[in-house]
Scaffold this active site. Sequence first.
Site, mmCIF file in Angstrom:
data_model
loop_
_atom_site.group_PDB
_atom_site.id
_atom_site.type_symbol
_atom_site.label_atom_id
_atom_site.label_comp_id
_atom_site.label_asym_id
_atom_site.label_seq_id
_atom_site.Cartn_x
_atom_site.Cartn_y
_atom_site.Cartn_z
ATOM 1 N N SER A 64 103.944 -37.172 8.850
ATOM 2 C CA SER A 64 103.710 -37.650 10.218
ATOM 3 C C SER A 64 102.380 -38.363 10.421
ATOM 4 O O SER A 64 102.143 -38.912 11.502
ATOM 5 C CB SER A 64 103.826 -36.487 11.199
ATOM 6 O OG SER A 64 105.179 -36.100 11.329
ATOM 7 N N TYR A 299 89.123 -36.689 15.317
ATOM 8 C CA TYR A 299 90.507 -37.105 15.520
ATOM 9 C C TYR A 299 91.213 -37.090 14.180
ATOM 10 O O TYR A 299 90.587 -37.130 13.108
ATOM 11 C CB TYR A 299 90.621 -38.457 16.223
ATOM 12 C CG TYR A 299 89.980 -39.653 15.542
ATOM 13 C CD1 TYR A 299 90.685 -40.431 14.625
ATOM 14 C CD2 TYR A 299 88.678 -40.047 15.863
ATOM 15 C CE1 TYR A 299 90.114 -41.545 14.040
ATOM 16 C CE2 TYR A 299 88.091 -41.159 15.280
ATOM 17 C CZ TYR A 299 88.810 -41.902 14.363
ATOM 18 O OH TYR A 299 88.246 -43.007 13.779
ATOM 19 N N GLY A 300 92.546 -36.989 14.213
ATOM 20 C CA GLY A 300 93.277 -36.914 12.961
ATOM 21 C C GLY A 300 94.762 -36.760 13.179
ATOM 22 O O GLY A 300 95.281 -36.947 14.284
ATOM 23 N N HIS A 301 95.448 -36.409 12.089
ATOM 24 C CA HIS A 301 96.877 -36.130 12.137
ATOM 25 C C HIS A 301 97.256 -35.377 10.880
ATOM 26 O O HIS A 301 96.615 -35.522 9.838
ATOM 27 C CB HIS A 301 97.705 -37.415 12.240
ATOM 28 C CG HIS A 301 98.957 -37.255 13.047
ATOM 29 N ND1 HIS A 301 100.038 -36.521 12.593
ATOM 30 C CD2 HIS A 301 99.301 -37.708 14.275
ATOM 31 C CE1 HIS A 301 100.988 -36.543 13.514
ATOM 32 N NE2 HIS A 301 100.576 -37.266 14.558
ATOM 33 N N ASP A 302 98.294 -34.546 10.983
ATOM 34 C CA ASP A 302 98.871 -33.868 9.835
ATOM 35 C C ASP A 302 100.240 -34.457 9.543
ATOM 36 O O ASP A 302 100.811 -35.195 10.365
ATOM 37 C CB ASP A 302 99.036 -32.369 10.104
ATOM 38 C CG ASP A 302 97.713 -31.637 10.166
ATOM 39 O OD1 ASP A 302 96.688 -32.207 9.753
ATOM 40 O OD2 ASP A 302 97.699 -30.484 10.635
ATOM 41 N N GLY A 303 100.789 -34.115 8.387
ATOM 42 C CA GLY A 303 102.125 -34.545 8.043
ATOM 43 C C GLY A 303 102.830 -33.479 7.235
ATOM 44 O O GLY A 303 102.219 -32.814 6.403
ATOM 45 N N GLY A 307 108.620 -29.940 1.654
ATOM 46 C CA GLY A 307 107.752 -29.377 0.633
ATOM 47 C C GLY A 307 106.474 -30.141 0.361
ATOM 48 O O GLY A 307 105.779 -29.865 -0.621
#
Length: 456
Positions: A64, A299-303, A307
């Site tokens: 993501s 600020y950021g984002h994970d994904g 797995g």
Amino acid sequence: MTETTELSDRWTARLTELAARHRVPGAGLAVLHRGEIVAETAVGLANTEAGIGASTDTLFQIGSISKVWTATVAMALVDEGVLGLDTPVVSVLPELCLANDELAKGLTLRHLLTHTSGIDGDLFTDTGRGDDCLEKYVALLGGTAPNHPLGATMSYCNAGFTLLGRVLEVVTGVQWDELMRERLYRPLGLTHTATLPEEVLRFRAAIGHLGSPPAQTPMWGLMRSAGPAGLICSTPREVLEFARLHLAEGVTADGTRILSEGSVAAMQTPQVELPDPYVLGNAWGLGWFLDTWDGQRVYGHDGGTIGQNAYLRVLPGSDLAICLLTNGGDTSALYRDVFGEIVRELAGVTMRAGIEPAAGPVAVDPAGHVGVYQRLSSRVEIVERDGGLVMLDRITGPLAALAPETESEYELHPVEPGVFVVRRPGFDRWVPVVFYTLDDGTPYLHHGGRATPKVG
């Protein structure tokens, strides 16, 4: 690959140690500080069954984090006047059919970028490998019930970004995968970033692992229609080239402007507060989630894919960005250990502590929370047991076919009134479960970034 630095050597040893501790098969790490990649390393195995080692040029699925790339192109088109943040999406897609007229007529790009549309985000339907997969996917949204009224709360929405990708295709006349190449990969000079499997397989590629101990997943990736929400594959270094664009206020390393300074700032400006401010951040911008660590803006984002898990954080006040890409194990614990040490060393910042159960008793009214909470991909039942609360969590709908286990049971540990935490077996991190009500009084549960209404 850059010349190995002392910091890279130290982090090769440290990442090897931490990955083993948290049962992570393979991981790649890069650190951008004051305009330079100061550390880059990879450890472990990209593929355990084949015995393929992870290298700094191994492509991992960034999941993501792809949403911020899609959002960046959307904001570039806003800069050009092709799109408007608050113009109804139906003006671009007049054929758009959603669950009700209010949603269909009122939905805007801002709702999509901030996860406030109310579209149920976890419709994982495979609409084929053709270039028309996003068009076909969007045609299915009319049969999906919303999980909250338009703009009423925040609920993480993969479907909304697939819809956004379709909007970008229509206004540019360019299919989404090619649009990413045209608008981002080539201007940023990225050579190891791709979406389609046949592109990724030109390089060494990681495969996901699930369970404890981690075992290789039976399938490599998600369906093509999930592209704008989460199908980009890349290396930590190239993800940081994307982060550098935002640190440099929209300008690439060679001086090409992709975004206006105003759009860069808008993406990092709080648009909506999160009902659950304990996991990702306390607010959402336009694409990015936003937080504060030790008084410094982050600020950021994970994904997360099948797995594989990815982590990106940017501390603009310290001109620092960190990317960690992984393929199984307790990746959230690895993320906290790695990022906590790096930001302390390079920025003098203490990472925000994770949420934990209250040390003392908390006044809890179980009757106020007991019941069933349901949306397309989830059915959660809260029951009272032995004086406490238990969450019976079931994955439903199309998402169930992608999950190794569809039913789980967790004891709810109180933190404060209305806020509880659960912990999954084999993982260190406590995960919040937040009970709240909308302005109209409707009770909701917020868990995993999703808002789920009480139905009984």
